[in-house]
Design a protein around this motif. Structure first.
Motif, PDB file in Angstrom:
ATOM      1  N   VAL A   5     -15.262  31.755 -45.632  1.00  0.00           N
ATOM      2  CA  VAL A   5     -14.703  32.972 -44.737  1.00  0.00           C
ATOM      3  C   VAL A   5     -15.252  32.931 -43.312  1.00  0.00           C
ATOM      4  O   VAL A   5     -16.504  32.251 -43.035  1.00  0.00           O
ATOM      5  N   PRO A   6     -14.395  32.723 -42.295  1.00  0.00           N
ATOM      6  CA  PRO A   6     -14.758  32.968 -40.925  1.00  0.00           C
ATOM      7  C   PRO A   6     -15.678  33.919 -40.468  1.00  0.00           C
ATOM      8  O   PRO A   6     -15.385  34.945 -40.738  1.00  0.00           O
ATOM      9  N   LEU A   7     -16.949  33.355 -39.835  1.00  0.00           N
ATOM     10  CA  LEU A   7     -17.971  34.314 -39.586  1.00  0.00           C
ATOM     11  C   LEU A   7     -18.074  34.069 -37.933  1.00  0.00           C
ATOM     12  O   LEU A   7     -18.373  33.227 -37.621  1.00  0.00           O
ATOM     13  N   TYR A   8     -18.187  35.288 -37.102  1.00  0.00           N
ATOM     14  CA  TYR A   8     -18.174  35.066 -35.739  1.00  0.00           C
ATOM     15  C   TYR A   8     -19.309  36.129 -35.267  1.00  0.00           C
ATOM     16  O   TYR A   8     -19.634  37.163 -36.055  1.00  0.00           O
ATOM     17  N   VAL A   9     -20.291  35.358 -34.563  1.00  0.00           N
ATOM     18  CA  VAL A   9     -21.446  36.137 -34.149  1.00  0.00           C
ATOM     19  C   VAL A   9     -21.311  36.499 -32.436  1.00  0.00           C
ATOM     20  O   VAL A   9     -20.990  35.291 -31.788  1.00  0.00           O
ATOM     21  N   ILE A  10     -21.072  37.628 -32.214  1.00  0.00           N
ATOM     22  CA  ILE A  10     -20.711  37.973 -30.766  1.00  0.00           C
ATOM     23  C   ILE A  10     -22.019  38.844 -30.358  1.00  0.00           C
ATOM     24  O   ILE A  10     -22.752  39.593 -30.982  1.00  0.00           O
TER      25      ILE A  10
END
Length: 114
Positions: A5-10
């Protein structure tokens, strides 16, 4: 095996160690939950922090998991990013046990009468 799953940390820079901790812990929780929630599209963690110049930094993290049917939102806040990562992962893994229990429920029609 399902695709990751694509995981983004902003909100954190890519070279910050907290970014790596959040990605690895929440990513492993996503892999576990993906067995039950196979329709996950993407996951995003938004981190806001206060007092970055001082000796202590307070973090507010919001994890959003987008599925094809709905959106799951988890929040955690505190002084330690490791504890926040653990708490977000634990909340997400709670979905795993909830869904698993619902599937294993016995049917009312199959119960024996005494």
């Amino acid at each position: 095996m399902a695709d990751p799953v694509p995981l983004y940390v902003i909100g954190l820079s890519k070279d910050e160690p907290a970014n790596e901790v959040l990605s690895s812990k929440f990513g492993s929780a996503l892999e576990k939950v993906q067995k039950v929630l196979s329709n996950i599209i993407e996951a995003k963690i938004t981190v806001e922090f206060q007092n970055p110049e001082g000796s202590k930094t307070h973090y507010d993290a919001t994890a959003t998991v987008k599925t094809s049917k709905n959106t799951l939102i988890y929040t955690a806040s505190g002084w330690d990013i490791l504890k926040i990562a653990d708490e977000l992962s634990r909340k997400l893994e709670g979905e795993y046990s909830d869904r698993e229990n619902k599937r294993q429920r016995e049917s009312i029609r199959k119960k024996e009468e005494f």
